[in-house]
Design an enzyme around this catalytic site. Structure first.
Site, PDB file in Angstrom:
ATOM      1  N   TYR A  28       0.862  -1.097  -0.082  1.00 30.70           N
ATOM      2  CA  TYR A  28       0.094   0.049   0.043  1.00 30.70           C
ATOM      3  C   TYR A  28       0.787   1.325   0.039  1.00 30.70           C
ATOM      4  O   TYR A  28       0.660   2.208  -0.731  1.00 30.70           O
ATOM      5  CB  TYR A  28      -0.881  -0.033   1.296  1.00 30.70           C
ATOM      6  CG  TYR A  28      -1.889   0.888   1.161  1.00 30.70           C
ATOM      7  CD1 TYR A  28      -2.917   0.977   0.284  1.00 30.70           C
ATOM      8  CD2 TYR A  28      -1.825   2.204   1.904  1.00 30.70           C
ATOM      9  CE1 TYR A  28      -4.186   1.697   0.444  1.00 30.70           C
ATOM     10  CE2 TYR A  28      -2.571   3.377   2.241  1.00 30.70           C
ATOM     11  CZ  TYR A  28      -3.793   3.119   1.233  1.00 30.70           C
ATOM     12  OH  TYR A  28      -4.831   3.958   1.291  1.00 30.70           O
ATOM     13  N   LEU A  60      -4.473  -7.006   5.949  1.00 29.76           N
ATOM     14  CA  LEU A  60      -5.747  -8.035   6.440  1.00 29.76           C
ATOM     15  C   LEU A  60      -5.652  -9.239   5.717  1.00 29.76           C
ATOM     16  O   LEU A  60      -6.053 -10.297   6.148  1.00 29.76           O
ATOM     17  CB  LEU A  60      -7.234  -7.540   6.438  1.00 29.76           C
ATOM     18  CG  LEU A  60      -7.513  -6.336   7.131  1.00 29.76           C
ATOM     19  CD1 LEU A  60      -8.852  -5.807   7.191  1.00 29.76           C
ATOM     20  CD2 LEU A  60      -7.299  -7.078   8.760  1.00 29.76           C
ATOM     21  N   GLU A  61      -5.064  -9.282   4.244  1.00 29.12           N
ATOM     22  CA  GLU A  61      -5.072 -10.199   3.378  1.00 29.12           C
ATOM     23  C   GLU A  61      -3.764 -11.152   3.521  1.00 29.12           C
ATOM     24  O   GLU A  61      -3.647 -12.138   3.089  1.00 29.12           O
ATOM     25  CB  GLU A  61      -5.236  -9.989   2.095  1.00 29.12           C
ATOM     26  CG  GLU A  61      -6.616  -9.461   1.629  1.00 29.12           C
ATOM     27  CD  GLU A  61      -6.882  -8.138   2.103  1.00 29.12           C
ATOM     28  OE1 GLU A  61      -7.943  -7.841   2.478  1.00 29.12           O
ATOM     29  OE2 GLU A  61      -5.869  -7.187   2.050  1.00 29.12           O
ATOM     30  N   CYS A  83       2.544  -2.116   6.059  1.00 33.21           N
ATOM     31  CA  CYS A  83       2.515  -0.925   6.578  1.00 33.21           C
ATOM     32  C   CYS A  83       1.150  -0.592   7.122  1.00 33.21           C
ATOM     33  O   CYS A  83       0.373  -0.405   6.097  1.00 33.21           O
ATOM     34  CB  CYS A  83       3.581   0.126   6.361  1.00 33.21           C
ATOM     35  SG  CYS A  83       3.518   1.688   7.239  1.00 33.21           S
ATOM     36  N   ILE A  85      -0.717   2.957   8.726  1.00 34.10           N
ATOM     37  CA  ILE A  85      -0.362   4.182   9.412  1.00 34.10           C
ATOM     38  C   ILE A  85      -1.646   4.604   9.937  1.00 34.10           C
ATOM     39  O   ILE A  85      -2.684   4.441   9.105  1.00 34.10           O
ATOM     40  CB  ILE A  85       0.255   5.131   8.317  1.00 34.10           C
ATOM     41  CG1 ILE A  85       1.393   4.871   8.021  1.00 34.10           C
ATOM     42  CG2 ILE A  85       0.306   6.483   8.931  1.00 34.10           C
ATOM     43  CD1 ILE A  85       2.233   5.610   6.873  1.00 34.10           C
ATOM     44  N   THR A  89      -9.806   7.294  11.562  1.00 35.37           N
ATOM     45  CA  THR A  89     -11.001   6.231  11.974  1.00 35.37           C
ATOM     46  C   THR A  89     -10.354   4.941  12.798  1.00 35.37           C
ATOM     47  O   THR A  89      -9.156   4.916  12.748  1.00 35.37           O
ATOM     48  CB  THR A  89     -11.585   5.787  10.900  1.00 35.37           C
ATOM     49  OG1 THR A  89     -10.963   4.694  10.040  1.00 35.37           O
ATOM     50  CG2 THR A  89     -12.406   6.846  10.116  1.00 35.37           C
ATOM     51  N   HIS A  91     -10.276   2.050  11.961  1.00 35.31           N
ATOM     52  CA  HIS A  91     -10.120   0.997  10.935  1.00 35.31           C
ATOM     53  C   HIS A  91      -8.584   0.585  11.192  1.00 35.31           C
ATOM     54  O   HIS A  91      -8.273  -0.490  11.042  1.00 35.31           O
ATOM     55  CB  HIS A  91     -10.132   1.591   9.613  1.00 35.31           C
ATOM     56  CG  HIS A  91      -9.795   0.582   8.454  1.00 35.31           C
ATOM     57  ND1 HIS A  91     -10.573  -0.529   8.100  1.00 35.31           N
ATOM     58  CD2 HIS A  91      -8.672   0.610   7.432  1.00 35.31           C
ATOM     59  CE1 HIS A  91      -9.840  -1.261   7.257  1.00 35.31           C
ATOM     60  NE2 HIS A  91      -8.855  -0.562   6.736  1.00 35.31           N
ATOM     61  N   ASN A 115       6.670 -11.515  11.521  1.00 36.24           N
ATOM     62  CA  ASN A 115       5.838 -10.634  11.111  1.00 36.24           C
ATOM     63  C   ASN A 115       6.538  -9.193  11.346  1.00 36.24           C
ATOM     64  O   ASN A 115       7.070  -8.806  12.221  1.00 36.24           O
ATOM     65  CB  ASN A 115       4.652 -10.544  12.547  1.00 36.24           C
ATOM     66  CG  ASN A 115       3.700  -9.583  12.326  1.00 36.24           C
ATOM     67  OD1 ASN A 115       3.827  -8.654  11.543  1.00 36.24           O
ATOM     68  ND2 ASN A 115       2.788  -9.482  12.898  1.00 36.24           N
ATOM     69  N   ARG A 129      11.767   2.697  10.098  1.00 38.42           N
ATOM     70  CA  ARG A 129      11.540   1.138  10.707  1.00 38.42           C
ATOM     71  C   ARG A 129      11.868   0.437   9.269  1.00 38.42           C
ATOM     72  O   ARG A 129      12.426  -0.649   9.494  1.00 38.42           O
ATOM     73  CB  ARG A 129      10.280   0.959  11.312  1.00 38.42           C
ATOM     74  CG  ARG A 129      10.249   1.362  12.632  1.00 38.42           C
ATOM     75  CD  ARG A 129       8.752   1.653  13.214  1.00 38.42           C
ATOM     76  NE  ARG A 129       8.772   1.968  14.594  1.00 38.42           N
ATOM     77  CZ  ARG A 129       9.160   3.291  14.894  1.00 38.42           C
ATOM     78  NH1 ARG A 129       9.554   4.222  13.971  1.00 38.42           N
ATOM     79  NH2 ARG A 129       9.329   3.707  16.272  1.00 38.42           N
TER      80      ARG A 129
END
Length: 183
Positions: A28, A60-61, A83, A85, A89, A91, A115, A129
């Site tokens: 993303y 999430l995938e 990542c 960020i 909201t 979410h 992970n 990071r």
């Protein structure tokens, strides 16, 4: 600041047989993902391992892709990269918690997963990071997967004489309990 604290780092895992790793990345934030992938690849190659990279739409995938790969392929371990960020909201909380939970559940089933999904407040935290010459969290996630693979190989030998062992009579009785077969 966390960057100024020194941390103990385990020595690099060593292998008699090469390892094959699947790097699953949610790109993303493309520049962050590319830095993480570079760190992970370098760590895997440093132990003589091979890797493949697959992209998924979002964090999430990642656990789902790893679960599918485990069922349908032959990787020794997995590196989860991406990542998240914080936004305006909740979410952010859902994505962070559920992606981490999914990876943890797969790990508890015996998968060797590092992970490296970053969960940060802003882009600069992510950049620091991700960069190989800074915190190199992609390399750290690969190192974690490699250490778990090393442990799995260490403990994965034949298990004879450990735990409950049914007697030959119990095995025969259980086999007969299924009933007659018809041709």
């Amino acid at each position: 600041m966390a960057a100024s604290i020194t941390h103990h780092v385990l020595p690099r895992a060593e292998f008699d047989k090469p390892v094959k790793i699947l790097i699953v990345v949610a790109p993303y934030y493309k520049e962050i993902a590319e830095a993480q992938i570079a760190g992970a690849k370098a760590e895997i190659e440093a132990v003589g391992g091979t890797h493949e990279v697959v992209e998924v739409p979002g964090a999430l995938e990642i656990p789902t892709a790893i679960g599918i790969a485990e069922r349908m392929s032959n990787y020794d371990g997995y590196v989860a990269l991406g990542c998240v960020i914080r936004g305006e909201t909740t979410h952010y909380d859902t994505v962070c918690n559920d992606s981490s939970r999914g990876i943890t559940l797969l790990g508890l089933q015996g998968l060797c997963i590092g992970n490296g999904i970053l969960t940060v407040e802003n882009y600069e935290q992510a950049r620091v990071r991700a960069e190989v010459d800074e915190m190199n969290k992609g390399g750290g996630a690969a190192a974690a997967a490699l250490h778990l693979i090393s442990l799995a190989r260490k403990w994965g030998g034949p298990r004879t004489g450990v735990g409950f062992q049914p007697s030959a009579d119990e095995i025969q009785i259980a086999g007969n309990a299924k009933g007659p077969t018809t041709a």
